[in-house]
Write an enzyme that holds these catalytic residues in place. Structure first.
Site, PDB file in Angstrom:
ATOM      1  N   HIS A   1       0.699  -1.231  -0.050  1.00 40.22           N
ATOM      2  CA  HIS A   1       0.057   0.042   0.029  1.00 40.22           C
ATOM      3  C   HIS A   1       1.019   1.375  -0.112  1.00 40.22           C
ATOM      4  O   HIS A   1       2.195   1.051   0.278  1.00 40.22           O
ATOM      5  CB  HIS A   1      -1.010   0.055   1.186  1.00 40.22           C
ATOM      6  CG  HIS A   1      -0.175  -0.012   2.583  1.00 40.22           C
ATOM      7  ND1 HIS A   1       0.482  -1.045   3.090  1.00 40.22           N
ATOM      8  CD2 HIS A   1       0.316   0.988   3.317  1.00 40.22           C
ATOM      9  CE1 HIS A   1       1.084  -0.692   4.210  1.00 40.22           C
ATOM     10  NE2 HIS A   1       0.751   0.511   4.450  1.00 40.22           N
TER      11      HIS A   1
ATOM     12  N   ASP B   1       0.664   4.852   1.980  1.00 37.39           N
ATOM     13  CA  ASP B   1       0.161   5.537   3.352  1.00 37.39           C
ATOM     14  C   ASP B   1      -0.920   6.672   2.721  1.00 37.39           C
ATOM     15  O   ASP B   1      -0.602   7.485   2.060  1.00 37.39           O
ATOM     16  CB  ASP B   1       0.934   5.903   4.491  1.00 37.39           C
ATOM     17  CG  ASP B   1       1.730   4.923   5.183  1.00 37.39           C
ATOM     18  OD1 ASP B   1       1.152   3.731   4.889  1.00 37.39           O
ATOM     19  OD2 ASP B   1       3.037   4.922   5.242  1.00 37.39           O
TER      20      ASP B   1
ATOM     21  N   HIS C   1       4.856  -0.023   0.022  1.00 37.81           N
ATOM     22  CA  HIS C   1       5.274  -0.768   1.081  1.00 37.81           C
ATOM     23  C   HIS C   1       4.578  -1.701   1.618  1.00 37.81           C
ATOM     24  O   HIS C   1       3.309  -1.828   1.485  1.00 37.81           O
ATOM     25  CB  HIS C   1       6.141   0.245   2.205  1.00 37.81           C
ATOM     26  CG  HIS C   1       4.964   0.931   2.930  1.00 37.81           C
ATOM     27  ND1 HIS C   1       4.558   1.961   2.397  1.00 37.81           N
ATOM     28  CD2 HIS C   1       4.539   0.827   4.209  1.00 37.81           C
ATOM     29  CE1 HIS C   1       3.729   2.708   3.271  1.00 37.81           C
ATOM     30  NE2 HIS C   1       3.513   1.753   4.252  1.00 37.81           N
TER      31      HIS C   1
ATOM     32  N   ARG D   1       5.388   5.972  14.293  1.00 41.77           N
ATOM     33  CA  ARG D   1       5.229   6.459  13.230  1.00 41.77           C
ATOM     34  C   ARG D   1       4.669   7.859  13.179  1.00 41.77           C
ATOM     35  O   ARG D   1       3.760   8.155  13.755  1.00 41.77           O
ATOM     36  CB  ARG D   1       4.289   5.509  12.537  1.00 41.77           C
ATOM     37  CG  ARG D   1       4.040   6.140  10.870  1.00 41.77           C
ATOM     38  CD  ARG D   1       2.684   5.047  10.334  1.00 41.77           C
ATOM     39  NE  ARG D   1       1.534   5.469  10.241  1.00 41.77           N
ATOM     40  CZ  ARG D   1       0.750   5.217   9.367  1.00 41.77           C
ATOM     41  NH1 ARG D   1       1.115   4.302   8.365  1.00 41.77           N
ATOM     42  NH2 ARG D   1      -0.382   5.642   9.324  1.00 41.77           N
TER      43      ARG D   1
HETATM   44  C1  OGA Z   1       3.009   2.014   8.103  1.00 39.03           C
HETATM   45  C2  OGA Z   1       3.444   0.673   7.720  1.00 39.03           C
HETATM   46  C3  OGA Z   1       5.188  -1.127   7.954  1.00 39.03           C
HETATM   47  C4  OGA Z   1       5.798  -1.783   8.830  1.00 39.03           C
HETATM   48  O1  OGA Z   1       3.948   2.465   9.401  1.00 39.03           O
HETATM   49  O2  OGA Z   1       2.792   2.809   7.510  1.00 39.03           O
HETATM   50  O3  OGA Z   1       2.887   0.235   6.700  1.00 39.03           O
HETATM   51  O4  OGA Z   1       6.660  -2.474   8.511  1.00 39.03           O
HETATM   52  N1  OGA Z   1       4.433   0.112   8.637  1.00 39.03           N
HETATM   53  O5  OGA Z   1       5.318  -1.872  10.245  1.00 39.03           O
HETATM   54 MN    MN Z   2       1.811   1.916   5.691  1.00 37.20          MN
END
Ligand code: OGA
Ligand code: MN
Length: 290
Positions: free
Chosen positions: A116, A118, A265, A281
């Site tokens: 996806h 974000d 990602h 995050r």
């Molecule tokens: C995010 C995500 C990936 C992870 O934080 O947006 O997709 O490896 N994380 O935790």
């Molecule tokens: Mn993400």
């Protein structure tokens, strides 16, 4: 040390992480203020490499938020259950119970396990995400990143013509249900109506074209559901081929920032009982895709 405790330009050391994308920036302490000259170089590296990793960081929540703000306004996520109780800009991805300090045995967000970009389900999706690895598993819990400029450029000309002008409808609730995440509340659903974005997008800073797809897409506008789903599967399989993918294996203290406008990602699974994974995050707001 530089004057006023600022990070000085001569300490910046930029090392590519792979042939696909990504660079590591060494010799910089993100807990300290960064002067404009050095930030300009960081931004330039970000546009060239799509992803930057700053290893060995020790950040408080306030310092993480302050560095993130250099890139733009921050998004407060609609899923309030992930918000840090004191710093709502921070989204907490953790399998550690804050009360007991023990692992919960549950993956905190199954929505991260699929490819996806974000906040692509919002009118103004994310510009960048900064993910800080506070506690990381010994095995698993990696993050994969796909270079969507490279994926677009490698498409056959006939496919580029076929997808030019198509728009994808993005929907968070649809996406989360499909990924096996718990249902959203009525209120959260009302706050995230379906939005559509072009599937071929031009990056506002670099001017390059790229493929803008995401697991959040529920249909392609103007195509029958099945035809849209088949096209998306085909594009998704192409874009996530290993020739376009950088595999990040986390070390404790990594701060990784990626450009959501030109990458996708996904996280890899880990043993959520035996391993601890605590990530903080922040998300920088972006523009309406064109
Ligand atoms: C995010 C995500 C990936 C992870 O934080 O947006 O997709 O490896 N994380 O935790
Ligand atoms: Mn993400």
């Amino acid at each position: 040390m530089a004057a006023h405790g600022m990070v000085s330009e001569r300490t910046l050391d930029i090392v590519p992480l792979s042939a696909v994308m990504g660079a590591e920036i060494r010799g910089i302490d993100l807990s300290r203020p960064i002067d404009d000259a050095i930030f300009t170089r960081i931004l330039d590296a970000f546009h060239r490499h799509l992803l930057l990793c700053f290893p060995g960081q020790h950040l408080t929540e306030v310092q993480h938020v302050a560095f993130s703000r250099r890139f733009g306004d921050l998004q407060i996520h609609v899923l309030e259950q992930y918000r840090h109780p004191v710093h709502p800009e921070i989204y907490v991805l953790s399998n550690v119970d804050p009360k007991t300090g023990k692992t919960t045995g549950r993956h905190p967000d199954r929505g991260t396990l699929v490819w996806h970009s974000d906040l692509s389900f919002q009118r103004r999706p994310a510009l960048a995400t900064l993910l800080y690895g506070i506690d990381v598993p010994r095995t698993g819990g990696d993050t994969l990143f796909a270079n969507m400029y490279a994926a677009y450029e490698a498409l056959p000309e006939a496919t580029k013509r076929r997808i030019a002008g198509l728009r994808g409808a993005h929907d968070l609730d649809y996406s989360r249900q499909r990924a096996g995440a718990p249902p959203m509340t009525e209120q959260q659903r009302r706050e995230t109506p379906t939005v559509d974005h072009p599937i071929v997008r031009t990056h506002p800073e670099t001017g390059r074209k790229l493929l803008y797809i995401s697991h959040h897409i529920c249909r392609i506008e103007g195509l029958p559901i099945d035809a849209g789903a088949a096209l998306l599967d085909e594009l998704m399989a192409h874009a996530t081929d290993k020739r376009f993918v950088y595999h990040h294996r986390w070390r404790r203290g990594d701060v990784v920032i990626w450009d959501n406008r030109c990458t996708m990602h996904c996280a890899t699974p880990y043993d959520a009982t035996e391993e601890r994974r605590v990530m903080h995050r922040t998300v920088v707001k972006g523009d309406v895709p064109v």
